[in-house]
Design an enzyme around this catalytic site. Structure first.
Site, PDB file in Angstrom:
ATOM      1  N   LEU A   1       0.816  -1.208   0.000  1.00  0.00           N
ATOM      2  CA  LEU A   1       0.000   0.000   0.000  1.00  0.00           C
ATOM      3  C   LEU A   1       0.859   1.271   0.000  1.00  0.00           C
ATOM      4  O   LEU A   1       1.686   1.474   0.892  1.00  0.00           O
ATOM      5  CB  LEU A   1      -0.916  -0.005   1.224  1.00  0.00           C
ATOM      6  CG  LEU A   1      -1.886   1.167   1.344  1.00  0.00           C
ATOM      7  CD1 LEU A   1      -2.859   1.178   0.187  1.00  0.00           C
ATOM      8  CD2 LEU A   1      -2.625   1.108   2.680  1.00  0.00           C
ATOM      9  N   ASP A   2       0.641   2.104  -1.028  1.00  0.00           N
ATOM     10  CA  ASP A   2       1.305   3.409  -1.154  1.00  0.00           C
ATOM     11  C   ASP A   2       2.821   3.320  -1.189  1.00  0.00           C
ATOM     12  O   ASP A   2       3.510   4.282  -0.841  1.00  0.00           O
ATOM     13  CB  ASP A   2       0.863   4.345  -0.014  1.00  0.00           C
ATOM     14  CG  ASP A   2      -0.591   4.759  -0.142  1.00  0.00           C
ATOM     15  OD1 ASP A   2      -1.090   4.827  -1.275  1.00  0.00           O
ATOM     16  OD2 ASP A   2      -1.230   4.995   0.898  1.00  0.00           O
ATOM     17  N   GLU A   3       3.359   2.179  -1.605  1.00  0.00           N
ATOM     18  CA  GLU A   3       4.807   2.021  -1.634  1.00  0.00           C
ATOM     19  C   GLU A   3       5.315   1.587  -3.007  1.00  0.00           C
ATOM     20  O   GLU A   3       6.434   1.114  -3.134  1.00  0.00           O
ATOM     21  CB  GLU A   3       5.250   1.018  -0.563  1.00  0.00           C
ATOM     22  CG  GLU A   3       5.001   1.505   0.854  1.00  0.00           C
ATOM     23  CD  GLU A   3       5.574   0.576   1.911  1.00  0.00           C
ATOM     24  OE1 GLU A   3       6.422  -0.273   1.568  1.00  0.00           O
ATOM     25  OE2 GLU A   3       5.184   0.701   3.091  1.00  0.00           O
TER      26      GLU A   3
END
Length: 289
Positions: free
Chosen positions: A232-234
């Site tokens: 997530l979001d990486e």
């Protein structure tokens, strides 16, 4: 008759003579280079290249060009793509209840600043169906109840995948689509889905991140556009930007500034993607601006 134009992107292990071989091949096949950029990464030992060229020899066919380049690339184990430079990629926009990025992308599309086709807008809420209608773009409401179980989530995501297939989507843009995607959907979208979020992560997660940042007295706010992955979001970062803020600004002022930055950063990332300027380099990206 207008000459066909192409954009070639490639990557392979860095080695002597790559530029010479590519440019030589293009010259031998009646092609004129309009723009070229390359980068050798000393850490990964990979070489990246983007070439925009015109095919000036009418006797050379599209198939002949592709077959010839495939033969050239095989010994060097190149990963490559050859794109029609004039074709407009097909983009699907996904949004929830915050519409600034959606509105900005639609304006850029309508005004010709973003060379794409947008055959579908997808949302888990109905808030922006009238906005979609004003641009004459089909709006697909795929609701997902709060706390929905895995079966309901996968069924909703199956409809997203169906829309992608039916509309031959080249890129999915999460324009503030506030749902965590399943690992399966992330895998299906690998390399062709871009997300935008504030750049406070991991400091201020969850609801109202700008209010959290205001309470901490931050001096910089910004936004990050990145490829979607199961982490997530990486995912690999494509673009980022920041704006300075100060103690006199309210949480609402920070939010407004942050949304402006999000719009600009996401628009840049989408434009670079559709112009075939982004090449993935492991967990990073190479962006030929």
């Amino acid at each position: 008759m207008t000459q066909p134009e192409y954009i070639l992107t490639l990557s392979c292990l860095d080695q002597r003579g790559i530029v010479h071989r590519v440019s030589g091949f293009l010259a031998e096949h009646g092609c004129n280079i309009i723009d070229s950029a390359q980068f050798g990464d000393s850490e990964s030992n990979l070489f990246f290249m983007r070439v925009h060229f015109a095919l000036e020899d009418a006797a050379v066919s599209d198939a002949g060009l592709r077959d010839g380049f495939a033969a050239l690339c095989a010994p060097m184990q190149m990963t490559w793509q050859l794109h029609d430079a004039r074709a407009k990629p097909r983009v699907m926009l996904m949004v929830s209840k915050i519409g600034h990025c959606l509105n900005d992308l639609l304006f850029r599309y309508k005004s010709g600043l973003l060379p794409v086709e947008i055959p579908a807008i997808v949302s888990n809420h109905m808030d922006f169906y009238q906005l979609a209608a004003s641009y004459n773009i089909p709006f697909h409401h795929l609701p997902l109840a709060t706390g929905a179980d895995e079966g309901a989530k996968l069924a909703q995501e199956a409809k997203v995948l169906e829309l992608m297939a039916n509309h031959r989507i080249d890129l999915v843009v999460l324009a503030r689509y506030m749902q965590i995607l399943s690992p399966g959907l992330c895998q299906a979208m690998a390399g062709k889905a871009i997300n935008i979020h504030h750049s406070f992560l991991p400091s201020f997660k969850g609801a109202k991140p700008y209010a959290q940042a205001h309470r901490r007295g931050v001096k910089l706010i910004g936004a990050t556009a990145h490829f979607v992955t199961g982490d997530l979001d990486e995912g690999p970062i494509i673009e980022q930007d920041v704006e300075r803020v100060d103690h006199a600004m309210t949480a609402e002022a920070l939010t407004a500034i942050g949304r402006d930055v999000e719009c600009v950063v996401l628009a840049r990332a989408v434009k670079w993607f559709v112009e075939h300027r982004i090449l993935q380099n492991g967990d990073k990206t190479v962006v030929f601006k």
